[in-house]
Scaffold this active site. Structure first.
Site, short mmCIF file in Angstrom:
data_model
loop_
_atom_site.label_atom_id
_atom_site.label_comp_id
_atom_site.label_asym_id
_atom_site.label_seq_id
_atom_site.Cartn_x
_atom_site.Cartn_y
_atom_site.Cartn_z
N CYS A 1 0.81 -1.23 0.00
CA CYS A 1 0.00 0.00 0.00
C CYS A 1 0.84 1.28 0.00
CB CYS A 1 -0.93 0.01 1.20
SG CYS A 1 -2.02 -1.39 1.18
N SER B 1 -11.42 1.08 3.63
CA SER B 1 -11.12 1.88 2.44
C SER B 1 -11.87 1.27 1.26
CB SER B 1 -9.62 1.86 2.17
OG SER B 1 -9.13 0.54 2.10
N HIS C 1 -8.98 3.70 -2.22
CA HIS C 1 -7.58 3.34 -1.98
C HIS C 1 -7.11 2.40 -3.08
CE1 HIS C 1 -3.93 1.93 -0.26
NE2 HIS C 1 -4.42 0.99 0.53
N GLY D 1 0.35 -3.86 4.07
CA GLY D 1 0.03 -5.27 4.23
C GLY D 1 1.29 -6.11 4.41
#
Lengths: 317, 417
Positions: free
Chosen positions: B115, B271, B372, B404
């Site tokens: 991310c 998200s 996102h 993550g």
């Protein structure tokens, strides 16, 4: 080579007397200046069995980071202290300062007496400010405090103009000031991204200054062309803590460093300006001065609790 | 005493982070000249549902060239953050760069730090510039979760040996479960999560209504198939479409938990799954001045850190203090925090843990409202942050996100105007 042990105290700064050739003062701090007392040594060289004898020892509540002899009274000197105080000492007295100013809110790293007007001195502090003082008054004459955005490590008078001084700061700049003006008259970002720990004014060329930085380099500047340095001196392996210009030779400067060495440079040489490396100390070297009366004599003090007074071989030839 | 030790230490490292990097302009500062993004649209439903990632990427590259008017020949390297595309997206990203008019002499790589990939790409380029490896570069991020998202992203065969390790096994946890873990471990209640989520929509809606995204979003012309009629038409996408103006905590409270029957994380407090891209043009200040380009702000510093994979959402709570310490700043020195809202649980936890003034957090809403698109988010946040800092005449901003498999990343930017 003369050596003197500042037992239990780590050297921060020293200065030969401007009046007497064999007298030297050294500002020291216990526990490496991190916490605890300070001690001011006044020493005479060339006397006694060891060649160095103590004339006075003055103890202070907080570490001492700098000292400067009076240019008007041979018995007086000022010290810069970690508690923000500045003390005036008279070596005719055995203890206690004769004056104690407390205006700086943080550690004072620098004091220097004006050697032209002789009646004032300046101080530079961790509180970002610079103050102008006269021994006659219980308060500072002026404060210059709105420009530097980090510690002021060093404040140095011009040898040519009684009103002009420079300041070296952790905010990566040196500034040139006129005491008659509230703001600086020149700012040089001398070592972008790095702190400037020391500066000195060439004693023979009124527009030439030298800066010393945590980037391990020294730079020679012409104040008329401040966009780029004239020379960058590399060689020190750690931050350069203090720089001094020779009072006898326009081209000779000396520097001391966290790399435990003192180095002598010839700035007339465009290539290979390093003249000599002195590695006699075993800890950070913080204090440095040239003797005004004995050409080529240098004194250094270090965190190894030693003062060395000697003439580097380069000066003997 | 501590300060004196720190001072001596900084002399020795030659690195006093408090100076120069913040509050002072130097010729060697790495600065952002242009920052753009596409709208963030709902995956499989929104404006980009029929747009592949290379089209999104080409759109932001073209916009960078047009907006900055820079000679494309000066661009030497491009880094693109993306997470889901096959082959790491490397080939299509290179193709997008060439198509957009960036000459073949400019190199390109894709980067996947999950991310934070978009931020990582920008940081990579900033570091290359700082080290004089290149003079001008583009950091970007892209994600089409329409085309990339799904079961295929997870490996088919995994090592029994490696995943016999608990922390390693935790890397495979669905993100929603890590959110539940954060909520449970740190007592982030459903009510707090819903309140935070509703606020994100409220702020985003207000910002959209006030036109505060106009400067950062570039309109993208694309093809779009009407799901009802099957008719393909050309549309221009220029607005984030995930923002729900009327969202209330009460409304959100009615949603069922999405990941665990008795959990607290819902679709409304997670998200959104989105498509989008962002890009940033970087160079040194002296280069920008030489080319007479405007400076939006400078990149100060970035930090990454690992955290337990089972509560990966705590990442910002660990990464932000590191980057602040390295820059000599405190929590309160920062004017705006763009903290990615992977989940309300982790965002709330990080904000509370660090004692950040909630009014400084995502003033134009976050991923719960805006979406996102994984690899694009970091680059998107830079546009959003710098635009808002400049609009409000504020200086310092932090971008941060959880990552993550258990990491956090944070970066400090300083706006100029």
């Amino acid at each position: 080579m003369l050596k003197f042990r500042t037992q239990g105290y780590n050297g921060y700064s020293l200065q030969f007397s401007p009046f007497i050739e064999n007298k030297i003062a050294c500002a020291t701090s216990a526990n490496f200046g991190l916490v605890g007392n300070g001690r001011l040594f006044v020493l005479n060289t060339g006397v006694g069995p060891e060649g160095v004898e103590v004339e006075r020892i003055y103890d202070t509540q907080d570490g001492l980071f700098d000292c400067s002899w009076s240019e008007i009274n041979e018995n007086q000197l000022v010290t810069a202290s970690g508690d923000g105080s500045i003390k005036l000492w008279d070596i005719k007295l055995t203890e206690f300062p004769i004056q104690n100013w407390h205006e700086h809110s943080r550690e004072v790293f620098s004091v220097q007496w004006n050697f032209i007007k002789k009646d004032t001195f300046i101080s530079g502090s961790w509180d970002h400010s610079i103050k102008l003082w006269t021994p006659e008054r219980s308060q500072s004459l002026t404060t210059f405090n709105i420009e530097h955005t980090n510690c002021v490590y060093n404040t140095i008078w011009s040898p040519y103009n009684a009103d002009l001084f420079g300041s070296a700061s952790g905010d990566q700049t040196v500034k040139i000031w006129d005491t008659k003006l509230p703001h600086s008259i020149q700012t040089i970002i001398a070592h972008p991204g790095f702190e400037i720990l020391s500066m000195d004014w060439n004693k023979y060329q009124e527009n030439i200054i030298i800066t010393a930085s945590t980037d391990k380099s020294l730079k020679v500047w012409d104040l008329r062309r401040p966009d780029i340095e004239l020379l960058c001196l590399r060689g020190h392996e750690y931050a350069v803590r203090r720089v001094k210009c020779s009072p006898h030779n326009v081209n000779i400067i000396a520097s001391v460093s966290y790399d435990m060495t003192m180095r002598i440079w010839d700035i007339s040489r465009q290539s290979n300006p390093l003249v000599e490396v002195y590695d006699g100390h075993t800890e950070f070297v913080l204090g440095l001065d040239f003797n005004l009366y004995i050409e080529g004599q240098i004194a250094t003090c270090a965190w190894d609790e030693n003062i060395h007074i000697f003439q580097p071989p380069a000066f003997l030839s | 005493m501590t300060q004196r030790i720190q001072q001596i230490a900084s002399h020795l490292t030659g690195d006093n982070p408090a100076i120069a990097k913040v509050g002072r302009k130097t010729p060697d500062d790495v600065v952002i000249v242009t920052a753009v993004r596409t709208a963030m649209t709902r995956s499989k439903k929104g404006g980009f549902k029929d747009t592949v990632p290379e089209d999104l990427l080409a759109a932001v590259f073209k916009a960078i060239l047009e907006k900055s008017k820079i000679d494309p020949k000066l661009i030497q390297d491009v880094a693109v953050g993306n997470v889901l595309p096959p082959g790491g997206g490397a080939t299509v990203a290179r193709a997008a760069s060439l198509y957009a008019g960036i000459p073949e002499t400019a190199a390109l790589n894709t980067v996947n730090r999950q991310c934070s990939s978009g931020l990582q790409a920008v940081v990579q380029i900033a570091h290359e510039i700082a080290l004089d490896q290149i003079e001008v570069g583009i950091g970007a991020g892209v994600e089409s979760m329409t085309f990339g998202y799904g079961a295929g992203v997870m490996p088919e065969n995994t090592s029994e040996q490696v995943f016999s390790n608990q922390a390693a096994a935790d890397c495979l946890l669905p993100m929603g479960i890590t959110s539940e873990n954060v909520a449970k471990d740190f007592g982030i209640t459903r009510a707090k999560q819903d309140a935070f989520s509703s606020l994100s929509h409220k702020k985003a809606a207000a910002a959209q209504e006030a036109g505060l995204f106009n400067e950062e979003i570039i309109p993208v012309k694309t093809k779009w198939t009407d799901p009802k009629t099957g008719e393909e038409k050309e549309i221009t996408v220029s607005a984030d479409d995930g923002i729900r103006k009327g969202t209330t905590p009460e409304g959100l409270a009615k949603l069922k938990p999405a990941f665990s029957a008795n959990g607290t994380t819902t679709a409304g407090s997670s998200s959104q799954v989105s498509d989008g891209a962002g890009a940033v043009l970087l160079m040194k200040r002296k280069t920008a001045e030489k080319l007479k380009l405007p400076i939006l702000g400078k990149f100060v510093r970035a930090a990454v850190v690992g955290v337990p994979p089972r509560i990966m959402g705590v990442g910002p709570a660990y990464a932000i203090p590191i980057v602040l310490k390295q820059t000599g700043l405190s929590i309160n020195d920062i004017d705006i925090y763009e903290i990615n809202e992977a989940f309300a649980s982790q965002a709330v936890y990080c904000v509370e843990k660090l004692g950040i003034d909630i009014n400084k957090v995502n003033p134009k809403g976050g991923a719960i409202a805006l979406g996102h698109p994984l690899g694009a988010t970091g680059a998107r946040q830079i546009s959003t942050l710098l635009t808002e800092l400049r609009r409000t005449k504020k200086r310092l901003g932090v971008i941060s996100m959880c990552i993550g498999s258990g990491m956090g990343m944070a970066a400090v930017f300083e706006a100029e105007w």
